[in-house]
Write a protein that holds these residues in place. Structure first.
Motif, PDB file in Angstrom:
ATOM      1  N   THR A   1      -6.886   5.504   8.008  1.00 19.01           N
ATOM      2  CA  THR A   1      -6.927   4.045   7.977  1.00 19.01           C
ATOM      3  C   THR A   1      -5.709   3.478   8.695  1.00 19.01           C
ATOM      4  O   THR A   1      -4.722   4.176   8.941  1.00 19.01           O
ATOM      5  CB  THR A   1      -6.961   3.517   6.530  1.00 19.01           C
ATOM      6  OG1 THR A   1      -5.773   3.954   5.844  1.00 19.01           O
ATOM      7  CG2 THR A   1      -8.179   4.036   5.795  1.00 19.01           C
TER       8      THR A   1
ATOM      9  N   LYS B   1      -8.856   3.795  -6.548  1.00 22.64           N
ATOM     10  CA  LYS B   1      -7.421   3.964  -6.364  1.00 22.64           C
ATOM     11  C   LYS B   1      -6.645   3.085  -7.336  1.00 22.64           C
ATOM     12  O   LYS B   1      -6.985   1.923  -7.557  1.00 22.64           O
ATOM     13  CB  LYS B   1      -7.020   3.585  -4.936  1.00 22.64           C
ATOM     14  CG  LYS B   1      -7.394   4.599  -3.880  1.00 22.64           C
ATOM     15  CD  LYS B   1      -6.849   4.176  -2.537  1.00 22.64           C
ATOM     16  CE  LYS B   1      -7.171   5.205  -1.463  1.00 22.64           C
ATOM     17  NZ  LYS B   1      -6.625   4.806  -0.151  1.00 22.64           N
TER      18      LYS B   1
ATOM     19  N   SER C   1      -1.784  -1.781   6.120  1.00 23.08           N
ATOM     20  CA  SER C   1      -2.264  -2.697   5.088  1.00 23.08           C
ATOM     21  C   SER C   1      -1.076  -3.301   4.367  1.00 23.08           C
ATOM     22  O   SER C   1       0.012  -2.708   4.319  1.00 23.08           O
ATOM     23  CB  SER C   1      -3.175  -1.969   4.095  1.00 23.08           C
ATOM     24  OG  SER C   1      -3.529  -2.826   3.012  1.00 23.08           O
TER      25      SER C   1
ATOM     26  N   GLU D   1      -0.911   1.320  -1.292  1.00 21.65           N
ATOM     27  CA  GLU D   1      -1.859   2.400  -1.583  1.00 21.65           C
ATOM     28  C   GLU D   1      -2.982   2.473  -0.563  1.00 21.65           C
ATOM     29  O   GLU D   1      -3.683   3.489  -0.470  1.00 21.65           O
ATOM     30  CB  GLU D   1      -2.450   2.224  -2.984  1.00 21.65           C
ATOM     31  CG  GLU D   1      -3.359   1.014  -3.163  1.00 21.65           C
ATOM     32  CD  GLU D   1      -2.601  -0.258  -3.475  1.00 21.65           C
ATOM     33  OE1 GLU D   1      -3.261  -1.281  -3.747  1.00 21.65           O
ATOM     34  OE2 GLU D   1      -1.354  -0.215  -3.458  1.00 21.65           O
ATOM     35  N   GLU D   2      -3.175   1.415   0.237  1.00 24.27           N
ATOM     36  CA  GLU D   2      -4.228   1.400   1.255  1.00 24.27           C
ATOM     37  C   GLU D   2      -3.698   1.653   2.658  1.00 24.27           C
ATOM     38  O   GLU D   2      -4.476   1.854   3.584  1.00 24.27           O
ATOM     39  CB  GLU D   2      -4.951   0.045   1.229  1.00 24.27           C
ATOM     40  CG  GLU D   2      -5.581  -0.321  -0.099  1.00 24.27           C
ATOM     41  CD  GLU D   2      -6.794   0.536  -0.416  1.00 24.27           C
ATOM     42  OE1 GLU D   2      -7.304   1.204   0.509  1.00 24.27           O
ATOM     43  OE2 GLU D   2      -7.234   0.531  -1.582  1.00 24.27           O
TER      44      GLU D   2
ATOM     45  N   ASN E   1      -7.772  -3.883  -3.280  1.00 23.24           N
ATOM     46  CA  ASN E   1      -8.832  -3.639  -2.301  1.00 23.24           C
ATOM     47  C   ASN E   1      -9.874  -2.646  -2.806  1.00 23.24           C
ATOM     48  O   ASN E   1     -10.589  -2.030  -2.008  1.00 23.24           O
ATOM     49  CB  ASN E   1      -8.226  -3.121  -0.994  1.00 23.24           C
ATOM     50  CG  ASN E   1      -7.359  -4.152  -0.312  1.00 23.24           C
ATOM     51  OD1 ASN E   1      -7.526  -5.350  -0.517  1.00 23.24           O
ATOM     52  ND2 ASN E   1      -6.421  -3.694   0.496  1.00 23.24           N
TER      53      ASN E   1
ATOM     54  N   GLU F   1      -1.139  -3.677   1.219  1.00 18.82           N
ATOM     55  CA  GLU F   1      -1.111  -2.919  -0.025  1.00 18.82           C
ATOM     56  C   GLU F   1      -0.674  -1.488   0.271  1.00 18.82           C
ATOM     57  O   GLU F   1      -1.322  -0.793   1.064  1.00 18.82           O
ATOM     58  CB  GLU F   1      -2.483  -2.920  -0.697  1.00 18.82           C
ATOM     59  CG  GLU F   1      -3.057  -4.307  -0.939  1.00 18.82           C
ATOM     60  CD  GLU F   1      -2.181  -5.129  -1.860  1.00 18.82           C
ATOM     61  OE1 GLU F   1      -1.468  -4.525  -2.694  1.00 18.82           O
ATOM     62  OE2 GLU F   1      -2.209  -6.366  -1.766  1.00 18.82           O
TER      63      GLU F   1
ATOM     64  N   ASP G   1      -6.970   8.735   3.148  1.00 18.87           N
ATOM     65  CA  ASP G   1      -6.864   7.441   3.816  1.00 18.87           C
ATOM     66  C   ASP G   1      -5.539   7.270   4.555  1.00 18.87           C
ATOM     67  O   ASP G   1      -5.440   6.439   5.457  1.00 18.87           O
ATOM     68  CB  ASP G   1      -7.023   6.314   2.799  1.00 18.87           C
ATOM     69  CG  ASP G   1      -8.448   6.216   2.270  1.00 18.87           C
ATOM     70  OD1 ASP G   1      -9.334   6.805   2.908  1.00 18.87           O
ATOM     71  OD2 ASP G   1      -8.668   5.572   1.226  1.00 18.87           O
TER      72      ASP G   1
ATOM     73  N   SER H   1      -6.189  -0.871  -7.328  1.00 21.72           N
ATOM     74  CA  SER H   1      -5.845  -1.493  -6.066  1.00 21.72           C
ATOM     75  C   SER H   1      -6.596  -2.812  -5.883  1.00 21.72           C
ATOM     76  O   SER H   1      -7.779  -2.911  -6.230  1.00 21.72           O
ATOM     77  CB  SER H   1      -6.185  -0.552  -4.911  1.00 21.72           C
ATOM     78  OG  SER H   1      -6.046  -1.202  -3.666  1.00 21.72           O
TER      79      SER H   1
END
Length: 446
Positions: free
Chosen positions: A213, A161, A216, A220-221, A136, A218, A209, A134
């Motif tokens: 969270t 990740k 994002s 995956e985030e 991030n 991204e 997450d 990732s």
């Protein structure tokens, strides 16, 4: 004299003296046709229910099949060296500002280059290599060091990740047998993934997450926590505004208002408002709450007020129905004991009608939870990364978050969208289940 004793069932005997006797009428064929029509009607009803059930199962199956994979995320174990030269160049006490400015992304890239040294000399391959994880990933390392500064100067195996494309490939949604030009993951990246998997460095973990969270760029985030908090804050404003106003309006119209043309007009308008498209309430909120009163745009306060306007007719109609269900004898007995009209309503009628009122309120709130159109008009479609902390902070809600992700081009956002729909449906089912339980638990049948 007419003999009626031998007349078969369904035969009308002669009336006055001299009237001719009517011919026997056999109802057997008529009954058979009526029963046949009833059987056909029942079959059509069962077919309708079965069709609706099949369509619902297909819809839920499609959502679950696309979204269940979002609840886990593939990670790769990398040996990260927390360089003391980078994190604490002065060698003195560790300062938080120095840790925040450190380049953690280079630590991740150095670990990848140590794992695949043959890719370190080619710029294009290095870019592909860095794309395994990732973008991030450095944030996870920074948080680790901030929580535990003793990591400085050590080498640790850290789960990082994988990028959205590699995670999608690891989940089997990208066919490796396709020509290289037809897939986002290239042959070189597949070979690196297979190498890491053979070493036992690739594993799937529950995607915590996703629930902790905010949004994002991204996939995956990205998570739903910000939208979830925004929904809670927005519905809190909606409940605090719509419930007392709706109940008081229903009590006045049902118990105190005179029956005249004016109240009839109010009742008609309330029923009409319940059928108004929700986007009209969004336009009203844009004109009144934002442009006239100057409330902050894309805030739970403005969104909650708009949804309160939309929910009010539902609460008023349900509350009036609950008040009507209370027997008049309750009112008459209280009045006979000397209670005032207000005491009758507040001490006797409202408590007995409260289960029905709460049921209607929860159903109205569930409807508000799933609304998107009115909130789009007041700016709650904005990209919000930070989790809102108050009613005036910029925020979004779950339905709008689903809309934003559904409009994103990345393949990984497809599963995020379906997973968010699953969470939203779970909340709606929970709220409706609470409404049913309240009705069954406290409802009285007179």
């Amino acid at each position: 004299m007419t003999d009626t004793t031998s007349s078969p069932q369904g035969v009308s005997p002669g009336g006055a003296s001299g009237d001719p006797i009517r011919r026997p009428v056999f109802v057997g064929p008529h009954l058979a046709r009526r029963y046949a029509r009833e059987r056909r009607f029942r079959l059509l009803g069962l077919a309708s229910v079965a069709t609706a059930g099949v369509i619902l199962l297909i819809l839920l199956g499609s959502i679950v099949s696309k979204g269940y994979s979002a609840f886990w995320q593939h990670e790769v174990d990398l040996d990260i060296t927390f360089s003391a030269e980078e994190l604490n160049p002065d060698g003195g006490p560790v300062e938080r500002e120095t840790l925040l400015r450190a380049n953690y992304l280079d630590m991740v890239r150095d670990a990848l280059k140590r794992e695949f040294p043959d890719a370190a000399d080619d710029r294009r391959e290095r870019r592909m290599l860095y794309g395994l994880v990732s973008p991030n990933a450095d944030l996870a390392l920074r948080n680790m060091v901030l929580e535990d500064p003793s990591l400085i100067g050590t080498t640790q195996t850290v789960a990082i990740k994988m990028s959205d494309d590699m995670d999608t490939f690891a989940k089997g949604f990208i066919d490796r047998d396709l020509p290289e030009g037809d897939r986002r993951v290239k042959d070189r990246e597949i070979s690196w993934h297979d190498h890491l998997e053979a070493e036992g460095r690739v594993h799937a973990a529950f995607n915590v997450d996703f629930f902790t969270t905010g949004d994002s760029r991204e996939p995956e985030e990205a998570g739903i926590y910000g939208a979830l908090i925004g929904s809670i804050l927005t519905l809190t404003v909606t409940l605090l505004v719509s419930f007392p106003i709706g109940v008081m309006a229903a009590a006045y119209l049902e118990e105190f208002a005179p029956k005249n043309r004016f109240t009839d007009l109010i009742e008609v308008n309330i029923n009409n408002l319940a059928a108004v498209p929700s986007i009209v309430f969004g336009l009203l909120g844009l004109a009144v709450f934002l442009n006239f009163f100057g409330l902050p745009r894309s805030a739970p306060l403005a969104g909650g007020l708009v949804l309160a306007l939309m929910t009010l007719p539902t609460i008023i109609i349900a509350s009036r129905s609950a008040l009507k269900a209370v027997p008049p004898s309750i009112r008459e007995a209280a009045l006979g004991l000397g209670a005032s009209r207000l005491q009758v309503v507040t001490h006797h009628v409202l408590p007995l009608a409260m289960p029905g009122i709460l049921t209607g309120t929860i159903i109205g709130m569930a409807q508000a939870l799933g609304e998107t159109a009115p909130l789009l008009m007041i700016g709650m479609v904005a990209f919000i990364v930070d989790v809102p902390q108050s009613f005036t902070d910029p925020a979004t809600v779950l339905p709008v978050q689903v809309y934003i992700w559904a409009d994103s081009p990345e393949r990984a956002f497809v599963e995020k969208t379906s997973a968010a729909i699953m969470v939203l449906l779970g909340f709606l089912v929970l709220m409706n289940a609470v409404a049913v339980l309240l009705r069954k638990r406290f409802e009285r049948r007179w």
